[in-house]
Design a protein around this motif. Structure first.
Motif, PDB file in Angstrom:
ATOM      1  N   GLN A   1      -1.757  -7.472  -0.069  1.00 54.51           N
ATOM      2  CA  GLN A   1      -2.635  -7.175   1.055  1.00 54.51           C
ATOM      3  C   GLN A   1      -3.827  -6.331   0.604  1.00 54.51           C
ATOM      4  O   GLN A   1      -4.987  -6.625   0.922  1.00 54.51           O
ATOM      5  CB  GLN A   1      -1.810  -6.429   2.109  1.00 54.51           C
ATOM      6  CG  GLN A   1      -2.350  -6.406   3.508  1.00 54.51           C
ATOM      7  CD  GLN A   1      -1.345  -5.751   4.437  1.00 54.51           C
ATOM      8  OE1 GLN A   1      -0.975  -4.601   4.252  1.00 54.51           O
ATOM      9  NE2 GLN A   1      -0.897  -6.471   5.441  1.00 54.51           N
ATOM     10  N   TYR A   2      -3.538  -5.287  -0.156  1.00 50.95           N
ATOM     11  CA  TYR A   2      -4.606  -4.379  -0.559  1.00 50.95           C
ATOM     12  C   TYR A   2      -5.424  -4.924  -1.718  1.00 50.95           C
ATOM     13  O   TYR A   2      -6.571  -4.515  -1.904  1.00 50.95           O
ATOM     14  CB  TYR A   2      -4.022  -2.994  -0.865  1.00 50.95           C
ATOM     15  CG  TYR A   2      -3.727  -2.245   0.404  1.00 50.95           C
ATOM     16  CD1 TYR A   2      -4.744  -1.616   1.108  1.00 50.95           C
ATOM     17  CD2 TYR A   2      -2.446  -2.216   0.936  1.00 50.95           C
ATOM     18  CE1 TYR A   2      -4.495  -0.953   2.297  1.00 50.95           C
ATOM     19  CE2 TYR A   2      -2.179  -1.560   2.122  1.00 50.95           C
ATOM     20  CZ  TYR A   2      -3.211  -0.935   2.797  1.00 50.95           C
ATOM     21  OH  TYR A   2      -2.962  -0.296   3.988  1.00 50.95           O
ATOM     22  N   ARG A   3      -4.866  -5.844  -2.471  1.00 44.98           N
ATOM     23  CA  ARG A   3      -5.672  -6.508  -3.504  1.00 44.98           C
ATOM     24  C   ARG A   3      -6.834  -7.247  -2.849  1.00 44.98           C
ATOM     25  O   ARG A   3      -7.963  -7.218  -3.330  1.00 44.98           O
ATOM     26  CB  ARG A   3      -4.799  -7.479  -4.295  1.00 44.98           C
ATOM     27  CG  ARG A   3      -5.547  -8.186  -5.434  1.00 44.98           C
ATOM     28  CD  ARG A   3      -4.607  -9.076  -6.225  1.00 44.98           C
ATOM     29  NE  ARG A   3      -3.520  -8.318  -6.818  1.00 44.98           N
ATOM     30  CZ  ARG A   3      -2.224  -8.477  -6.515  1.00 44.98           C
ATOM     31  NH1 ARG A   3      -1.861  -9.375  -5.616  1.00 44.98           N
ATOM     32  NH2 ARG A   3      -1.308  -7.749  -7.111  1.00 44.98           N
ATOM     33  N   GLY A   4      -6.563  -7.877  -1.732  1.00 42.54           N
ATOM     34  CA  GLY A   4      -7.611  -8.611  -1.030  1.00 42.54           C
ATOM     35  C   GLY A   4      -8.558  -7.733  -0.256  1.00 42.54           C
ATOM     36  O   GLY A   4      -9.699  -8.122   0.007  1.00 42.54           O
ATOM     37  N   ARG A   5      -8.110  -6.520   0.105  1.00 45.09           N
ATOM     38  CA  ARG A   5      -8.931  -5.638   0.941  1.00 45.09           C
ATOM     39  C   ARG A   5      -9.764  -4.642   0.148  1.00 45.09           C
ATOM     40  O   ARG A   5     -10.679  -4.027   0.713  1.00 45.09           O
ATOM     41  CB  ARG A   5      -8.035  -4.842   1.895  1.00 45.09           C
ATOM     42  CG  ARG A   5      -7.322  -5.670   2.946  1.00 45.09           C
ATOM     43  CD  ARG A   5      -6.468  -4.785   3.833  1.00 45.09           C
ATOM     44  NE  ARG A   5      -7.269  -3.793   4.543  1.00 45.09           N
ATOM     45  CZ  ARG A   5      -6.742  -2.734   5.161  1.00 45.09           C
ATOM     46  NH1 ARG A   5      -5.454  -2.501   5.107  1.00 45.09           N
ATOM     47  NH2 ARG A   5      -7.544  -1.894   5.804  1.00 45.09           N
TER      48      ARG A   5
ATOM     49  N   ARG B   1     -13.684  -4.305   0.382  1.00 46.77           N
ATOM     50  CA  ARG B   1     -14.272  -3.985   1.687  1.00 46.77           C
ATOM     51  C   ARG B   1     -13.571  -2.823   2.398  1.00 46.77           C
ATOM     52  O   ARG B   1     -13.873  -2.517   3.545  1.00 46.77           O
ATOM     53  CB  ARG B   1     -14.243  -5.221   2.592  1.00 46.77           C
ATOM     54  CG  ARG B   1     -12.869  -5.790   2.863  1.00 46.77           C
ATOM     55  CD  ARG B   1     -12.934  -7.037   3.749  1.00 46.77           C
ATOM     56  NE  ARG B   1     -11.617  -7.526   4.085  1.00 46.77           N
ATOM     57  CZ  ARG B   1     -10.874  -8.335   3.341  1.00 46.77           C
ATOM     58  NH1 ARG B   1     -11.337  -8.754   2.173  1.00 46.77           N
ATOM     59  NH2 ARG B   1      -9.671  -8.739   3.735  1.00 46.77           N
ATOM     60  N   TYR B   2     -12.659  -2.171   1.690  1.00 47.55           N
ATOM     61  CA  TYR B   2     -11.814  -1.147   2.295  1.00 47.55           C
ATOM     62  C   TYR B   2     -12.626   0.013   2.878  1.00 47.55           C
ATOM     63  O   TYR B   2     -12.369   0.476   3.989  1.00 47.55           O
ATOM     64  CB  TYR B   2     -10.828  -0.628   1.255  1.00 47.55           C
ATOM     65  CG  TYR B   2      -9.805   0.346   1.778  1.00 47.55           C
ATOM     66  CD1 TYR B   2      -8.712  -0.094   2.522  1.00 47.55           C
ATOM     67  CD2 TYR B   2      -9.914   1.705   1.506  1.00 47.55           C
ATOM     68  CE1 TYR B   2      -7.762   0.794   2.985  1.00 47.55           C
ATOM     69  CE2 TYR B   2      -8.966   2.598   1.967  1.00 47.55           C
ATOM     70  CZ  TYR B   2      -7.894   2.140   2.707  1.00 47.55           C
ATOM     71  OH  TYR B   2      -6.958   3.033   3.159  1.00 47.55           O
TER      72      TYR B   2
ATOM     73  N   GLU C   1     -14.137  -0.950   6.132  1.00 41.51           N
ATOM     74  CA  GLU C   1     -13.124  -1.115   7.170  1.00 41.51           C
ATOM     75  C   GLU C   1     -12.707   0.217   7.772  1.00 41.51           C
ATOM     76  O   GLU C   1     -12.427   0.304   8.974  1.00 41.51           O
ATOM     77  CB  GLU C   1     -11.890  -1.812   6.597  1.00 41.51           C
ATOM     78  CG  GLU C   1     -12.092  -3.271   6.251  1.00 41.51           C
ATOM     79  CD  GLU C   1     -10.874  -3.878   5.584  1.00 41.51           C
ATOM     80  OE1 GLU C   1     -10.895  -5.089   5.330  1.00 41.51           O
ATOM     81  OE2 GLU C   1      -9.906  -3.132   5.306  1.00 41.51           O
TER      82      GLU C   1
ATOM     83  N   SER D   1      -1.783   0.268  -5.877  1.00 37.02           N
ATOM     84  CA  SER D   1      -2.722  -0.837  -6.041  1.00 37.02           C
ATOM     85  C   SER D   1      -3.718  -0.576  -7.162  1.00 37.02           C
ATOM     86  O   SER D   1      -4.556   0.330  -7.051  1.00 37.02           O
ATOM     87  CB  SER D   1      -3.486  -1.083  -4.734  1.00 37.02           C
ATOM     88  OG  SER D   1      -4.566  -1.961  -4.949  1.00 37.02           O
TER      89      SER D   1
ATOM     90  N   TYR E   1      -2.776  -6.331  10.232  1.00 40.79           N
ATOM     91  CA  TYR E   1      -3.725  -6.491   9.128  1.00 40.79           C
ATOM     92  C   TYR E   1      -3.485  -5.482   8.017  1.00 40.79           C
ATOM     93  O   TYR E   1      -3.794  -5.753   6.851  1.00 40.79           O
ATOM     94  CB  TYR E   1      -5.134  -6.340   9.690  1.00 40.79           C
ATOM     95  CG  TYR E   1      -6.240  -6.479   8.683  1.00 40.79           C
ATOM     96  CD1 TYR E   1      -6.487  -7.692   8.042  1.00 40.79           C
ATOM     97  CD2 TYR E   1      -7.060  -5.403   8.373  1.00 40.79           C
ATOM     98  CE1 TYR E   1      -7.504  -7.826   7.115  1.00 40.79           C
ATOM     99  CE2 TYR E   1      -8.097  -5.521   7.449  1.00 40.79           C
ATOM    100  CZ  TYR E   1      -8.307  -6.734   6.831  1.00 40.79           C
ATOM    101  OH  TYR E   1      -9.318  -6.858   5.925  1.00 40.79           O
ATOM    102  N   SER E   2      -2.919  -4.310   8.354  1.00 43.33           N
ATOM    103  CA  SER E   2      -2.936  -3.217   7.390  1.00 43.33           C
ATOM    104  C   SER E   2      -1.570  -2.660   6.999  1.00 43.33           C
ATOM    105  O   SER E   2      -1.491  -1.839   6.084  1.00 43.33           O
ATOM    106  CB  SER E   2      -3.797  -2.069   7.931  1.00 43.33           C
ATOM    107  OG  SER E   2      -3.270  -1.584   9.160  1.00 43.33           O
TER     108      SER E   2
END
Length: 222
Positions: free
Chosen positions: A20-24, A27-28, A31, A84, A175-176
């Motif tokens: 999840q956090y690899r993809g975020r 843009r973290y 967000e 991560s 989502y998180s």
């Protein structure tokens, strides 16, 4: 169907969280921009002093570092942990950009991070999965001194009649986080380990800031 405050939900899933956090990661910062006032409030409640050591649990990209460094000063120490590598790469870049010293990054989960000594404070900012894992909390608390300030903040279910707020919480949580359990009172496992616990709510009941102190060990009378 939206989970209710009494829904046990799932247990934290470490591998899913990493994906999840690899993809975020990229843009973290954007967000979380809307939640920066909550971060500032949480850090202020840590009551840090110059020279203190603070654990930043689930540090992400290091968004808390500036405020923590401001309070702990050149002699202070920040031990920041996150599982991560993508998040920590951005945290490392942030440290280099600001030329900060006294920040140690640990690529590790909260339940087995190679911590040493006893810190003066711990911050859990939007780390719901960690707060729902007793082993992670026990490991972190083993490295906090008696009297250490602990602050957690994040999403929570609002009262049932606040449908719009709960819709936001539901979407944001899906989502998180990987564990929807405990969103009624995400701080309860933490509070059981603290004294002088206070909980404040923000955003129409959809966000909380919980604070307390690590109690002194009980004396055994013979």
């Amino acid at each position: 169907m939206m989970a209710s405050p009494t829904d046990p939900g799932r247990r934290p899933d470490a591998s899913r969280a990493l994906a999840q956090y690899r993809g975020r990661a990229a843009r973290y910062d954007l967000e979380l921009l809307a939640f920066e006032p909550v971060r500032r409030e949480a850090i202020a409640l840590l009551d840090l002093r110059a020279g203190d050591t603070v654990l930043d649990v689930g540090c992400g990209t290091g968004l808390s570092f500036a405020a923590l460094k401001e309070r702990t000063g050149p002699a202070g120490r920040i031990v920041a942990l996150d599982p991560s590598p993508e998040m920590l790469a951005l945290a490392r870049a942030r440290i280099a950009q600001h030329r900060w010293h006294g920040i140690e990054l640990l690529e590790a989960a909260a339940d087995d991070a190679p911590l040493d000594g006893h810190a003066d404070a711990a911050l859990f900012h939007f780390t719901h999965d960690v707060l729902r894992d007793a082993r992670s909390l026990d490991h972190v608390f083993a490295h906090l001194r008696p009297g250490a300030h602990v602050v957690a903040s994040g999403l929570k279910w609002a009262p049932p009649w606040m449908a719009a707020t709960n819709l936001f919480v539901w979407g944001a949580a899906l989502y998180s986080v990987t564990c929807m359990a405990g969103l009624a009172e995400p701080w309860d496992l933490l509070a059981a380990r603290l004294q002088d616990v206070q909980v404040r709510t923000r955003a129409l009941g959809g966000i909380y800031v919980a604070s307390g102190r690590v109690p002194a060990p009980r004396r055994v009378h013979h």
